[in-house]
Write a protein that holds these residues in place. Sequence first.
Motif, PDB file in Angstrom:
ATOM      1  N   SER A   4       2.593   1.737  -3.335  1.00 15.67           N
ATOM      2  CA  SER A   4       1.588   2.077  -4.341  1.00 15.67           C
ATOM      3  C   SER A   4       1.209   3.544  -4.226  1.00 15.67           C
ATOM      4  O   SER A   4       1.109   4.261  -5.226  1.00 15.67           O
ATOM      5  CB  SER A   4       0.325   1.229  -4.163  1.00 15.67           C
ATOM      6  N   VAL A   5       0.992   3.981  -2.968  1.00 15.41           N
ATOM      7  CA  VAL A   5       0.571   5.363  -2.754  1.00 15.41           C
ATOM      8  C   VAL A   5       1.675   6.334  -3.175  1.00 15.41           C
ATOM      9  O   VAL A   5       1.409   7.340  -3.837  1.00 15.41           O
ATOM     10  CB  VAL A   5       0.164   5.572  -1.280  1.00 15.41           C
ATOM     11  N   TRP A  64       4.013   5.853  -5.343  1.00 15.88           N
ATOM     12  CA  TRP A  64       4.123   5.800  -6.793  1.00 15.88           C
ATOM     13  C   TRP A  64       2.999   6.598  -7.447  1.00 15.88           C
ATOM     14  O   TRP A  64       3.200   7.371  -8.372  1.00 15.88           O
ATOM     15  CB  TRP A  64       4.095   4.336  -7.223  1.00 15.88           C
ATOM     16  N   TRP A  65       1.794   6.381  -6.901  1.00 11.08           N
ATOM     17  CA  TRP A  65       0.607   7.096  -7.384  1.00 11.08           C
ATOM     18  C   TRP A  65       0.818   8.600  -7.251  1.00 11.08           C
ATOM     19  O   TRP A  65       0.478   9.380  -8.135  1.00 11.08           O
ATOM     20  CB  TRP A  65      -0.580   6.619  -6.553  1.00 11.08           C
ATOM     21  N   ILE A 108       0.847  -1.198   0.000  1.00 13.03           N
ATOM     22  CA  ILE A 108       0.000   0.000   0.000  1.00 13.03           C
ATOM     23  C   ILE A 108       0.884   1.251   0.000  1.00 13.03           C
ATOM     24  O   ILE A 108       0.694   2.179  -0.786  1.00 13.03           O
ATOM     25  CB  ILE A 108      -0.926   0.009   1.238  1.00 13.03           C
ATOM     26  N   LEU A 113       3.262  10.152  -9.730  1.00 15.56           N
ATOM     27  CA  LEU A 113       2.677  10.201 -11.061  1.00 15.56           C
ATOM     28  C   LEU A 113       1.788  11.426 -11.235  1.00 15.56           C
ATOM     29  O   LEU A 113       1.707  12.000 -12.313  1.00 15.56           O
ATOM     30  CB  LEU A 113       1.855   8.937 -11.280  1.00 15.56           C
ATOM     31  N   HIS A 114       1.111  11.828 -10.144  1.00 12.66           N
ATOM     32  CA  HIS A 114       0.129  12.895 -10.277  1.00 12.66           C
ATOM     33  C   HIS A 114       0.642  14.270  -9.915  1.00 12.66           C
ATOM     34  O   HIS A 114       0.156  15.266 -10.420  1.00 12.66           O
ATOM     35  CB  HIS A 114      -1.110  12.566  -9.441  1.00 12.66           C
TER      36      HIS A 114
END
Lengths: 245, 227, 214
Positions: free
Chosen positions: A175-176, A178-179, A172, A182-183
């Motif tokens: 993932s967070v 990385w997310w 988690i 990206l944004h």
Amino acid sequence: MKFIHKYGAPKRFYQLAGTFIPWFAGITAVLFVSGLYLGLYWAPPDYQQGDAYRIMFVHVPNAWMSMMAYVIMASFAATGYIWNIRLADILARVSAPLGASFTLTALVTGSLWGKPMWGTYWVWDARLTSELILFFLYVGYMALQASIDDARRAAHASAILAIVGVVNIPIIHYSVYWWHTLHQPASLTLTNQPKIYATMLIPLIVMSLAFMFFYLTMLCVRARSEILLRERHTDWVRKLVEGKP
Amino acid sequence: MTADVLTAMRSVFGRELLVFWRRSTEVMTALVFFVIVTTLFPLAIGPERHELMLVAPGVLWVAALLATTLSLNHLFASDYQDGSLEQLLMSPHPLSLLVLAKMAAHWVLTGLPLALLSPLLAVQMALPAKAIGTLVVSLLLGTPTLTLIGAVPAALTLGVRGGGVLVSLLVLPLYTPVLIFGAEAVAASAGQGFASVAHLSLLGAFLALALSFAPWASSAALRVSLD
Amino acid sequence: MSDGLFAARGLACMRGDRTLFAGLSLELAEGQALHVRGPNGLGKTTLLRALCGLSRPARGEVRWRGELITDLADDFTAEVAYVGHLNGIQGDLTAGENLEVARRVFARRTTPPQVVSEALERVGLRAIADRPARYLSQGQKRRLALARLLVLRRPLWILDEPFTALDAASVVGLSALIGEHLAAGGLALIVSHQAFDIPGIEDFELARYSRTRK
């Protein structure tokens, strides 16, 4: 194994914790006082953020502790589940609200820090987001504990949940992050401090130790009361409650 | 012995399909839920195609996630009530493999139809045609992981007060990585043409991890719940 | 110790944080059966579930052929047939399908397919084998659950109130069935409040080990 069972007896732990608590509490107090002095007075203000950055000395230790407390809780829970040790069940159970409050503190201080940095109380910053999900995990763990009446089943069921959680937390977390990259590639985040100077690092370490000892103290205090509650039918608790002069 | 286990797994799988075939309404509810939830979004946001397109990957994935969560109760609850689960624990085969067979049946009945239905809803949500393939593939890779992970809380909350809501509370935080990469894959192939292969292969990695871990964890959970 | 095929030693079980019974030992040899007796709330069902490995006892050990059942795991469950309070019957499947699933999932590979129809015949459900199980009466469901014993062909039978909801004729039929099982060298543990007649069965008073305060 024998050792664990001897000191794993709730009664023995109750006495042992009783002698340790004053020491832990004392160390906690000393560390907090010196940590706050170093962090609020001794450390110079940041050239970009001024004094606002000082909330870091509470935010970062709490964020660390929130993760660590989950791992500790899951280790206790797994020990209790695999070897059927009740003391470990008890420690896991009382550890959960502590971890949850570290998480909540990290969230609140993070959003307070966000106000001067971003001009708003909530930004989907990577660390804040992953703290928020961690908080949900804690809430789920406590909800499961609370909704099962039988103590052993509650302990073992939530142990499995905690183990699944421990496997998932790194996933988690990354993932967070990385997310997030990206944004919001170029914004200022809590995660990447431009540079941490020794003057910031020393108070940070002292405060982290302070929160760690605070956790230990509270763990002992809460475990003692949980032991009394669970062992209320036994003779030694009855003697303790009635026989106190 | 191994042949025996395979026969047993196949029989469990067949039994699940047969039971759910006879109560097809339960399977349908999750699908209908998926359709209705996605339909609500244009009503709330407005019919402007560009805006819909921007939120489409997220909306479709969240709806799929909620529909799967809703269907998790079918996995063990009725077997728990009628005692079949107790008998399953007394089988001479590894429980985790039989549970895996149950999960496979659950996915065939919920995740698979959901993925197959999704192109229709994608059109409704104004998702560009080039992203529809990615959507289906991401759902095909992601929904089995949802079933696998979801089985653990579903097993833990058997016979527990407020079990249904509790399952969602326990399972949704665990679903976040799948949601992130699933929606991201769709958005990537809808948008600037970033390669969505990386996201899809991560979804595949999650599936592999869940396959190795979830059957064991949920069979341990079942043993605890029936202790 | 004697050569009991199935033995429990020093068993203690808890419900919540209270001990139900402690120091319980029992032993079963081939062809032997025990009728576990005692008033409600002593933990008879808990005892049976601990003996068949469904729940972990707080203390003590259970052995099958001299080995701990926790070590044997699936090799032990391959020797036990358990009929609990719940019948374990899936209502949407027919009576026949329920037994067929039992044969394929639980029985040995060598079990021939005709055991299913033979078992249905024996419990008198052959005529309604194609009916969904949820339309069966309570007694018929109980008989279907017991028919599983014939399909599984396990040496150790653990039965929790097997006579519940059965009519007089079925009680006699089941008693005869258990009698045959014992005569063939099987073992049985039965919890029941109902009177039944099985030659050679011994009583086991759970109250002797009880720790529940009155």
